[in-house]
Scaffold this active site. Sequence first.
Site, PDB file in Angstrom:
ATOM      1  CD  GLN A 115      -3.284  -2.426  10.331  1.00 35.33           C
ATOM      2  OE1 GLN A 115      -4.112  -1.556  10.434  1.00 35.33           O
ATOM      3  NE2 GLN A 115      -2.020  -2.217  10.638  1.00 35.33           N
TER       4      GLN A 115
ATOM      5  CE  LYS B 275      -2.023  -1.597   3.713  1.00 41.49           C
ATOM      6  NZ  LYS B 275      -1.579  -3.002   3.701  1.00 41.49           N
TER       7      LYS B 275
ATOM      8  N   GLY C 218       3.282  -1.423   8.509  1.00 40.59           N
ATOM      9  CA  GLY C 218       4.686  -1.408   8.108  1.00 40.59           C
ATOM     10  C   GLY C 218       4.741  -0.964   6.664  1.00 40.59           C
ATOM     11  CG  HIS C 219       2.337   1.490   5.242  1.00 42.64           C
ATOM     12  ND1 HIS C 219       1.235   2.293   5.212  1.00 42.64           N
ATOM     13  CD2 HIS C 219       1.881   0.244   5.508  1.00 42.64           C
ATOM     14  CE1 HIS C 219       0.150   1.561   5.450  1.00 42.64           C
ATOM     15  NE2 HIS C 219       0.518   0.319   5.644  1.00 42.64           N
TER      16      HIS C 219
HETATM   17  P1  IMO Z   1       0.325  -3.314   6.966  1.00 33.76           P
HETATM   18  O1  IMO Z   1      -0.265  -1.953   7.100  1.00 33.76           O
HETATM   19  C1  IMO Z   1      -0.033  -7.564   7.924  1.00 33.76           C
HETATM   20  C2  IMO Z   1      -1.893  -8.595  11.778  1.00 33.76           C
HETATM   21  C3  IMO Z   1      -1.036  -9.175  12.868  1.00 33.76           C
HETATM   22  C4  IMO Z   1      -2.040 -10.062  13.568  1.00 33.76           C
HETATM   23  C5  IMO Z   1      -3.318  -9.237  13.487  1.00 33.76           C
HETATM   24  C6  IMO Z   1      -3.606  -8.426  14.730  1.00 33.76           C
HETATM   25  O2  IMO Z   1       1.809  -3.358   6.925  1.00 33.76           O
HETATM   26  O3  IMO Z   1      -0.302  -4.043   5.838  1.00 33.76           O
HETATM   27  P2  IMO Z   1      -2.572  -6.235  15.754  1.00 33.76           P
HETATM   28  O4  IMO Z   1      -1.201  -5.938  16.266  1.00 33.76           O
HETATM   29  O5  IMO Z   1      -3.016  -5.317  14.670  1.00 33.76           O
HETATM   30  O6  IMO Z   1      -3.583  -6.329  16.863  1.00 33.76           O
HETATM   31  O7  IMO Z   1      -2.466  -7.705  15.122  1.00 33.76           O
HETATM   32  O8  IMO Z   1      -3.147  -8.364  12.391  1.00 33.76           O
HETATM   33  N1  IMO Z   1      -1.411  -7.310  11.245  1.00 33.76           N
HETATM   34  C7  IMO Z   1      -0.866  -7.152  10.020  1.00 33.76           C
HETATM   35  N2  IMO Z   1      -0.570  -8.055   9.062  1.00 33.76           N
HETATM   36  N3  IMO Z   1       0.180  -6.263   7.688  1.00 33.76           N
HETATM   37  C8  IMO Z   1      -0.140  -5.329   8.614  1.00 33.76           C
HETATM   38  O9  IMO Z   1      -0.062  -4.015   8.374  1.00 33.76           O
HETATM   39  C9  IMO Z   1      -0.647  -5.768   9.867  1.00 33.76           C
HETATM   40  N4  IMO Z   1      -1.037  -5.147  11.000  1.00 33.76           N
HETATM   41  C10 IMO Z   1      -1.510  -6.098  11.819  1.00 33.76           C
HETATM   42  O10 IMO Z   1       0.022  -9.925  12.331  1.00 33.76           O
HETATM   43  O11 IMO Z   1      -2.253 -11.248  12.824  1.00 33.76           O
HETATM   44 MG    MG Z   2       3.371  -4.200   6.138  1.00 30.82          MG
END
Ligand code: IMO
Ligand code: MG
Length: 454
Positions: free
Chosen positions: A227, A15, A39-40
């Site tokens: 996410q 993203k 994690g962007h």
């Molecule tokens: P980006 O923005 C992938 C996953 C975590 C876990 C679940 C809940 O980089 O796409 P949390 O800490 O949010 O309560 O964890 O969501 N998760 C992600 N997986 N990309 C992310 O962000 C994530 N942010 C949270 O691994 O399964």
């Molecule tokens: Mg990420």
Amino acid sequence: MTVTIVGAQLGDEGKGGIVDLFGEPADVVARYQGGDNAGHTVVHEGTEYKLSLIPSGVVRGKIGVLGNGCVVNPRTLFDELDALAERGLDPDVRVARRAHIIFPYHRVLDGIEEDVKSESDQEVGTTGRGIGPTYEDKMGRRGIRAGDLANPDALREQLEYTVPQKRALAEDVYGVETGEEFDIDALYEEYREYGQRLEAEGMFIEAGNFIADRLDAGGNIVFEGAQGTMIDIDHGNYPYVTSSNPTAGGAATGTGLGPSVVGDGDVVGIVKAYLSRVGSGPMPTELAGVEGDTPGYDGNADPEEQELAEYIRDAGGEYGTVTGRPRRVGWLDMPILRHATRASGFTGLAVNHIDTLAGLDELFVGHAYELDGDQRLTVPATTERWAECEPVFKEFEPWPEADWQAVADEGYEALPENARTYLEYISDELDVPIYAVGIGPGRDESIIVEHPFE
Ligand code: IMO
Ligand code: MG
């Protein structure tokens, strides 16, 4: 106008790169949910920036907004701001007064709950950032908001109400000794200072008004989702989800603008050309597995499948930006994409990592699922039923490695023919046009088919 960027799968679809690609004409890049669990990655002038909280457009001088739907850890916020400043940038980030604050005790409680759940193999595999516990407090009407940090009396009063409850939860329910994370005086001093800094640097905004004013003045806004759809609290595979709404509806509630404003613009679904997943939960098209994350996986997969999974993981850099954990990988899953397209109403797609799949010996897509002997095209609502789904694969001809820089320069027609067939299948199945194709991590390694702002 607005462009909303939404993760169509399980997060990590790329993203940040697409925000960067389409964000050039934008004045404001606003996040509407989540916190420092994102994690962007943005590559700008050869430098790689990894951001977990600050909107990625900030790297290119856009105003970054953390909307009311976000949960903000001020320690992370200022660490990231200071790190960008050290690298010569002058970041401009604004924080909604209505956004909720992540406190150290939220992180501790996130960890405790995961530990307890792991005793019965029920852990979510969270990022440990305290996201869930903070949203819990928001919904429980005991959260502390960004605006409260600037009001010492209100802050003190709320800490005195909330912290003893949190301490009792940790100590009396879970039997865990608590430390400074639960010390009202220490929290008060530290967080009051954050409030002063937010105030002094003019970072507080009423997000809805702030964005609406810019729209009225003819500005362009990017809503940057974090996410992804399958980890959305409502539309994802509960309970293996994050605690917010990454889907497009979140862009309205999480910023203070109406759904008609969001819907008036483009809603772009970001798709990885295969699938990756961090943490636990079903993944019907998974290749091999990751021990500790893939339910029931003990490291004994078919060696060829294992090798393929490792190849894709390495080629795609599938290691967590935030946690460094190896991600689970698998073939593209079309039921997930149909579900995501409906839930967010995508008007365009950006498909990333086409280069990662180049040079494979075989290539499959999970076209549908088989469940109880029937085929279905969409994702079942319960996680247990989803786990019972067997993928119905469709085979595609792989494409060879290419000179991706040349492809990027020449455009869509320069993509290998088999890659175009693959992309056109996705677009036809979802009935959504392809706006962009990612063939490398940098902004220049992308093909724009249609620019939503132009
Ligand atoms: P980006 O923005 C992938 C996953 C975590 C876990 C679940 C809940 O980089 O796409 P949390 O800490 O949010 O309560 O964890 O969501 N998760 C992600 N997986 N990309 C992310 O962000 C994530 N942010 C949270 O691994 O399964
Ligand atoms: Mg990420």
